[in-house]
Design a protein around this motif. Sequence first.
Motif, PDB file in Angstrom:
ATOM      1  N   GLU A 160      -3.740   3.052 -14.260  1.00  0.00           N
ATOM      2  CA  GLU A 160      -3.943   1.867 -13.436  1.00  0.00           C
ATOM      3  C   GLU A 160      -2.668   1.045 -13.313  1.00  0.00           C
ATOM      4  O   GLU A 160      -2.423   0.418 -12.286  1.00  0.00           O
ATOM      5  N   GLY A 161      -1.848   1.067 -14.350  1.00  0.00           N
ATOM      6  CA  GLY A 161      -0.626   0.272 -14.335  1.00  0.00           C
ATOM      7  C   GLY A 161       0.417   0.757 -13.353  1.00  0.00           C
ATOM      8  O   GLY A 161       1.313  -0.002 -12.983  1.00  0.00           O
ATOM      9  N   MET A 162       0.345   2.026 -12.907  1.00  0.00           N
ATOM     10  CA  MET A 162       1.305   2.564 -11.943  1.00  0.00           C
ATOM     11  C   MET A 162       0.713   2.721 -10.553  1.00  0.00           C
ATOM     12  O   MET A 162       1.388   3.181  -9.647  1.00  0.00           O
ATOM     13  N   ALA A 163      -0.530   2.357 -10.368  1.00  0.00           N
ATOM     14  CA  ALA A 163      -1.197   2.544  -9.077  1.00  0.00           C
ATOM     15  C   ALA A 163      -0.616   1.610  -8.025  1.00  0.00           C
ATOM     16  O   ALA A 163      -0.393   0.421  -8.285  1.00  0.00           O
ATOM     17  N   THR A 164      -0.362   2.146  -6.839  1.00  0.00           N
ATOM     18  CA  THR A 164       0.088   1.314  -5.725  1.00  0.00           C
ATOM     19  C   THR A 164      -1.123   0.664  -5.055  1.00  0.00           C
ATOM     20  O   THR A 164      -2.274   0.960  -5.393  1.00  0.00           O
ATOM     21  N   LEU A 165      -0.868  -0.198  -4.091  1.00  0.00           N
ATOM     22  CA  LEU A 165      -1.943  -0.958  -3.458  1.00  0.00           C
ATOM     23  C   LEU A 165      -2.979  -0.041  -2.824  1.00  0.00           C
ATOM     24  O   LEU A 165      -4.185  -0.278  -2.961  1.00  0.00           O
ATOM     25  N   GLN A 166      -2.539   1.004  -2.120  1.00  0.00           N
ATOM     26  CA  GLN A 166      -3.487   1.883  -1.448  1.00  0.00           C
ATOM     27  C   GLN A 166      -4.356   2.637  -2.441  1.00  0.00           C
ATOM     28  O   GLN A 166      -5.533   2.898  -2.180  1.00  0.00           O
ATOM     29  N   VAL A 167      -3.799   3.010  -3.587  1.00  0.00           N
ATOM     30  CA  VAL A 167      -4.589   3.677  -4.626  1.00  0.00           C
ATOM     31  C   VAL A 167      -5.615   2.703  -5.193  1.00  0.00           C
ATOM     32  O   VAL A 167      -6.776   3.070  -5.428  1.00  0.00           O
ATOM     33  N   VAL A 168      -5.195   1.452  -5.410  1.00  0.00           N
ATOM     34  CA  VAL A 168      -6.125   0.434  -5.901  1.00  0.00           C
ATOM     35  C   VAL A 168      -7.257   0.218  -4.906  1.00  0.00           C
ATOM     36  O   VAL A 168      -8.435   0.138  -5.278  1.00  0.00           O
ATOM     37  N   LEU A 169      -6.922   0.149  -3.615  1.00  0.00           N
ATOM     38  CA  LEU A 169      -7.951  -0.057  -2.596  1.00  0.00           C
ATOM     39  C   LEU A 169      -8.927   1.113  -2.548  1.00  0.00           C
ATOM     40  O   LEU A 169     -10.122   0.922  -2.296  1.00  0.00           O
TER      41      LEU A 169
END
Length: 282
Positions: free
Chosen positions: A217-226
């Motif tokens: 989760e700490g390396m996830a970009t915005l699109q991955v988070v979305l």
Amino acid sequence: MIERPPGPFSWAVVVLLVVLSLWPILWAVASAFKPPASIIREPLTFDPSAFTLSNFEAMFANVPIGTGFLNTAIVLLVKGSITMVFAPLAGYAFAKYEFRGKRILFGTVMVTLMLPVVVLMIPLLLEMKTFGWVNSYPALILPGAVDAFAIFWMRQVISGVPDELLDAARVDGCGELGIFARIVVPVIRPGLAGLAVLTIMNIYNDFVWPVVITSTEGMATLQVVLSTLAQNITGNNISTDFASVWGQLLAASTIAMIPLIVLFMLLQRHFVNGIVGGSLKG
């Protein structure tokens, strides 16, 4: 030949297309400020008296969207800078220099445009694993930092710069890098602005490669988070109902749209000029 101004029918078609294009965005933004129950019960209405920020408050509490923005900003700044420095230099070389193997090399660069992204995933993933870069910023930044399209775009734009300007600068004793920085860059500024907008949009919206190369989760970009919003929302609060999930999804999507909308509004004129210039030069 005198061109006729657009008639009422043409304007009506344009207005209809604009409404059809903007309606989903306007609906999503308006729904993000509605009570969750109203999104499901009354999806096509908006009552200003029921305006609420509860969806945003719940979303920030359940979703690490700040981490996604931070990682995306870091990748965007570094990767975008690499693209904006080296793509124009490569395009300048292909447009204004003659050297052995130039056409073969440029053709090879163009061939890479025809390769599907999926074909490159496994080789890139194995390469990143060899370097020990899996789930790291180098893996998010370096692959595709200088892509074939950016080189092609710059080559097309720089081809329109008159050779006489470059020759005059050489006669005055200006070095090659000086010619590029002082003569070429100011002339191709609209093309650079167009490339900057496209580069930012591509990096900001990139999903496939970040979701493959990141595992925490700490390396996830915005699109991955979305993409994992619903899982994060329901995982942090088991009792969350369907309406609340939709409200938080729309709130996060609204926030994610803001940077690109602001960027395009600021660079719209340069972007359009760059598109036109890049399409006509060659």
